[in-house]
Enzyme design. Structure first.
Site, PDB file in Angstrom:
ATOM      1  CB  ILE A 139      42.609  43.740  64.388  1.00 16.86           C
ATOM      2  CG1 ILE A 139      43.224  42.817  65.430  1.00 16.86           C
ATOM      3  CG2 ILE A 139      43.632  44.776  63.885  1.00 16.86           C
ATOM      4  CD1 ILE A 139      44.342  41.927  64.893  1.00 16.86           C
ATOM      5  N   PRO A 140      40.257  46.529  64.203  1.00 17.25           N
ATOM      6  CG  PRO A 140      39.895  48.581  65.259  1.00 17.25           C
ATOM      7  CD  PRO A 140      40.546  47.233  65.446  1.00 17.25           C
ATOM      8  CB  CYS A 141      41.542  46.400  59.125  1.00 20.54           C
ATOM      9  SG  CYS A 141      40.342  45.114  58.735  1.00 20.54           S
ATOM     10  CG  HIS A 142      35.861  48.648  60.264  1.00 24.84           C
ATOM     11  ND1 HIS A 142      36.290  47.766  61.246  1.00 24.84           N
ATOM     12  CD2 HIS A 142      35.031  49.524  60.873  1.00 24.84           C
ATOM     13  CE1 HIS A 142      35.723  48.095  62.395  1.00 24.84           C
ATOM     14  NE2 HIS A 142      34.963  49.161  62.205  1.00 24.84           N
TER      15      HIS A 142
END
Length: 186
Positions: A139-142
Site C-alpha cells: 500500500i504505497p503510502c510513500h
C-alpha cells in the site's frame, strides 16, 4: 476460525524487511531496516501470535517482487491479496485508492481526500491512515505527499529520508521536507 499469522524476515538491497500473511492475504509488512532483528520485532509487536515460517508459493513470489523493487526495477503490487480485516471501512477505502498510485506516481493528502470526498478534515484523515498503514510499500503510502508536494510524515525506519529514497528509486523528482518537518524529525 482464523489461522495464526505467519511471517518471515528477508534481506533486500536496501536492508531487511518482514512480511506477514494468513489465509486472507498479506497482513503486514515492515520496510527495510539495517538489522534483521528490527523488522522481526516490529512484526511481532503488530502480530504477537505470529509464527516465523518459510515463505512458500505466492509469498515467495511477493518477496522476489519486493527485492526487485529495492534494486530499482518497476514493480506493481496492486494485484496482491491483502488482509485488511483489522481496518475500518474508511481506512480500507483510503488504502484501496492509494494502491491505484502506480510506480513513479504521487498525489497529496488533500487530492486523495478530495477524490474520496472526505470533507474538510479529509487531508488529516488521509495522513492518519498513512501513518497507520500496516502494509507499507504494497500500500504505497510513500507516494502520498503533503500540500505543495512536500514530503509530509513517514513512520517507517529512517523517516522521511526513507520516503525520499523510495520516491527517488521510482524516478520522482527530489522532494524536500518542510522546515517544520525537519525540526520535529518527521
Amino acid at each position: 476460525m482464523s489461522t495464526v499469522p505467519r511471517y518471515t524476515t528477508f534481506e533486500t538491497a536496501r536492508g531487511f524487511c518482514s512480511i506477514a500473511w494468513g489465509e486472507f492475504g498479506i497482513s503486514g509488512f515492515c520496510l527495510p531496516a539495517e538489522s534483521a532483528e528490527d523488522p522481526r520485532r516490529a512484526m511481532l509487536r503488530r502480530h504477537p501470535t505470529g509464527v516465523e515460517a518459510e515463505p512458500m508459493g505466492e509469498i515467495g513470489r511477493v518477496i522476489e517482487r519486493v527485492k526487485t523493487y529495492f534494486v530499482g526495477d518497476v514493480v506493481d503490487f496492486s494485484d496482491l491479496l491483502l488482509d485488511l480485516s483489522g481496518q475500518t471501512d474508511l481506512y480500507r477505502r483510503i488504502y484501496d485508492a492509494t494502491r491505484r498510485l502506480g510506480w513513479g506516481k504521487a498525489t497529496t493528502y488533500g487530492r486523495l481526500a478530495g477524490e474520496l470526498e472526505l470533507g474538510p478534515a479529509g487531508a488529516w484523515t488521509i495522513g492518519q491512515a498513512m501513518a497507520k498503514n500496516p502494509i507499507p510499500l504494497i500500500i504505497p503510502c510513500h507516494r502520498v505527499l503533503a500540500a505543495g508536494g512536500k514530503l509530509g510524515g513517514f513512520s517507517a525506519p529512517g523517516g522521511t529520508l526513507s520516503k525520499q529514497r523510495m520516491l527517488e528509486l521510482e524516478g520522482l523528482p527530489s522532494v524536500e521536507a518542510s522546515p517544520a518537518q525537519q525540526s520535529f524529525g518527521f
